[in-house]
Write a protein that holds these residues in place. Structure first.
Motif, mmCIF file in Angstrom:
data_model
loop_
_atom_site.group_PDB
_atom_site.id
_atom_site.type_symbol
_atom_site.label_atom_id
_atom_site.label_comp_id
_atom_site.label_asym_id
_atom_site.label_seq_id
_atom_site.Cartn_x
_atom_site.Cartn_y
_atom_site.Cartn_z
ATOM 1 N N ALA A 85 -9.614 -7.016 22.320
ATOM 2 C CA ALA A 85 -11.867 -6.880 22.589
ATOM 3 C C ALA A 85 -12.177 -7.171 21.288
ATOM 4 O O ALA A 85 -12.511 -7.106 19.839
ATOM 5 C CB ALA A 85 -11.807 -4.672 22.313
ATOM 6 N N SER A 108 -21.568 -10.584 22.915
ATOM 7 C CA SER A 108 -20.390 -11.292 23.915
ATOM 8 C C SER A 108 -21.776 -12.748 24.488
ATOM 9 O O SER A 108 -20.870 -13.024 25.702
ATOM 10 C CB SER A 108 -21.373 -10.129 24.666
ATOM 11 N N ALA A 146 -17.326 -4.526 20.197
ATOM 12 C CA ALA A 146 -16.864 -4.235 21.274
ATOM 13 C C ALA A 146 -16.208 -2.823 21.194
ATOM 14 O O ALA A 146 -17.117 -1.723 21.238
ATOM 15 C CB ALA A 146 -16.267 -4.290 22.767
ATOM 16 N N SER A 205 -12.211 -1.280 25.708
ATOM 17 C CA SER A 205 -12.513 -0.789 24.111
ATOM 18 C C SER A 205 -13.724 0.332 24.466
ATOM 19 O O SER A 205 -15.077 -0.098 23.326
ATOM 20 C CB SER A 205 -13.337 -1.301 22.670
ATOM 21 N N ALA A 206 -14.307 0.334 25.607
ATOM 22 C CA ALA A 206 -15.664 1.159 26.284
ATOM 23 C C ALA A 206 -15.960 1.655 25.224
ATOM 24 O O ALA A 206 -17.130 2.351 24.919
ATOM 25 C CB ALA A 206 -15.245 0.828 27.202
ATOM 26 N N SER A 209 -5.971 2.787 27.134
ATOM 27 C CA SER A 209 -5.110 1.506 27.092
ATOM 28 C C SER A 209 -3.929 1.545 26.724
ATOM 29 O O SER A 209 -2.667 1.426 27.249
ATOM 30 C CB SER A 209 -6.854 0.474 26.801
ATOM 31 N N ASP A 222 -10.766 4.829 26.289
ATOM 32 C CA ASP A 222 -10.615 3.938 27.065
ATOM 33 C C ASP A 222 -9.020 3.178 25.812
ATOM 34 O O ASP A 222 -9.072 2.388 26.172
ATOM 35 C CB ASP A 222 -11.730 2.930 27.236
ATOM 36 N N ASN A 240 -10.770 -9.195 26.819
ATOM 37 C CA ASN A 240 -11.249 -7.325 27.541
ATOM 38 C C ASN A 240 -11.891 -6.232 27.276
ATOM 39 O O ASN A 240 -11.314 -5.653 26.315
ATOM 40 C CB ASN A 240 -10.148 -7.505 28.177
ATOM 41 N N ASP A 241 -13.346 -6.797 26.311
ATOM 42 C CA ASP A 241 -13.830 -5.736 25.843
ATOM 43 C C ASP A 241 -13.830 -4.381 26.707
ATOM 44 O O ASP A 241 -14.483 -3.353 25.867
ATOM 45 C CB ASP A 241 -15.515 -5.768 26.024
ATOM 46 N N ALA A 242 -13.463 -4.373 27.908
ATOM 47 C CA ALA A 242 -13.490 -3.451 28.933
ATOM 48 C C ALA A 242 -12.738 -2.007 28.672
ATOM 49 O O ALA A 242 -12.827 -0.793 28.548
ATOM 50 C CB ALA A 242 -13.793 -3.829 30.548
#
Length: 303
Positions: free
Chosen positions: A83, A37, A87, A133-134, A142, A138, A129-131
């Motif tokens: 991602a 990160s 992540a 692949s939370a 997505s 997700d 955008n790592d969010a």
């Protein structure tokens, strides 16, 4: 050695920044070479740095040749949503089949990536955008949201993805809320999964159209096959063999058309003698005066 050198990719990867990294991330990074990160996301990467999303709901990437030609002639107009490998691995421990050593996983844009590979492009623009692949839900969500309005998503693939979301979120109502759709919209598409396996195959091949298939999916299994057969035959009725002779209707049965008259045969003259008088008599008996005159003139030309 720089992070870009470790990854074997271009210098477009920025240098790592001194930020804290968890021991789990550090261990994964050490084992895989994936960026942590602390790496500033690049805007363009070599195509080898990108892996297809294993959860992509498009099982059949369609019309790649046309898109490849567009990428060659017009270039890439929209970046891929990706991602980091880190992540993705945190959300899916052990699910690395097909990723190779690519440091990024494409969440939205797998079809564009496949077309770019076919077109022979060397780099692609990305948005990290790592969010996205939370978690497994997700990533699936997505991908579904990105594809839900696209016509090239197969109906059965869409239905399977929706069912996975229902399993994660617990109800169709929750899935509808997260997707910005009505519960009826979700329910309607899930009815395809109620079809028998044979009819699901017919939906995938296009033999059974989606709209009637959704209605048939609400019926008991034992009557679905008959309903589907009726629907398919209504759209594509079997061809009737045509009779070689036209049908007889009430009008021409009462007043049949007159038969076509046969042509009048040309009269033939048979003369059983070689006497000039007899020949002249035979010609006179069978020919009109005008024909006799014509024959006489022809004979005079041959003397």
């Amino acid at each position: 050695m720089s992070k870009a050198d470790k990854l074997g990719v271009s210098a477009s990867f920025a240098r790592a920044q001194p930020v804290g990294v968890s021991s789990r991330r550090a261990a994964i990074a050490e084992a895989t070479g994936a960026p942590t990160s602390g790496v500033v996301p690049p805007s363009e990467v070599p195509i080898e740095a990108l892996a297809h999303n294993p959860f992509n709901l498009r099982e059949d990437l369609t019309e790649l040749e046309e898109l490849a030609q567009s990428l060659i002639s017009r270039g890439q107009l929209q970046p891929l949503a990706v991602a980091t490998r880190m992540a993705f691995m945190e959300a899916h421990p052990g699910q690395t089949d097909g990723l190779g050593r690519a440091p990024y996983v494409v969440i939205d844009g797998n079809r564009r990536l496949a077309a770019a590979q076919r077109a022979g492009l060397k780099t692609m623009h990305i948005h990290v955008n790592d969010a996205l692949s939370a978690s497994a839900a997700d990533i699936l969500e997505s991908a579904l949201i990105a594809n839900v309005h696209r016509v090239d998503v197969a109906p059965m693939d869409q239905a399977r993805a929706l069912q996975e979301l229902v399993d994660v979120h617990g109800s169709q109502a929750q899935v509808a809320k997260r997707l910005g759709k009505t519960p009826a919209w979700v329910s309607q598409r899930l009815t395809l999964l109620n079809l028998t396996p044979t009819l699901q195959e017919k939906v995938e091949t296009g033999e059974l159209k989606v709209e009637p298939a959704r209605r048939i999916g609400r019926l008991p299994h034992e009557v679905q096959e008959a309903a589907a057969t009726e629907t398919i035959n209504a759209v594509n009725p079997p061809r009737q063999r045509t009779s070689p002779t036209p049908p007889v209707n009430a009008v021409n049965a009462v007043n049949p058309p007159p038969p076509t008259p046969s042509p009048t045969p040309t009269p033939r003259i048979t003369i059983a003698t070689d006497s000039p008088e007899t020949i002249a008599d035979a010609l006179t008996a069978h020919l009109t005066p005008d024909d006799l005159k014509a024959v006489t003139e022809l004979l005079l030309t041959r003397i």
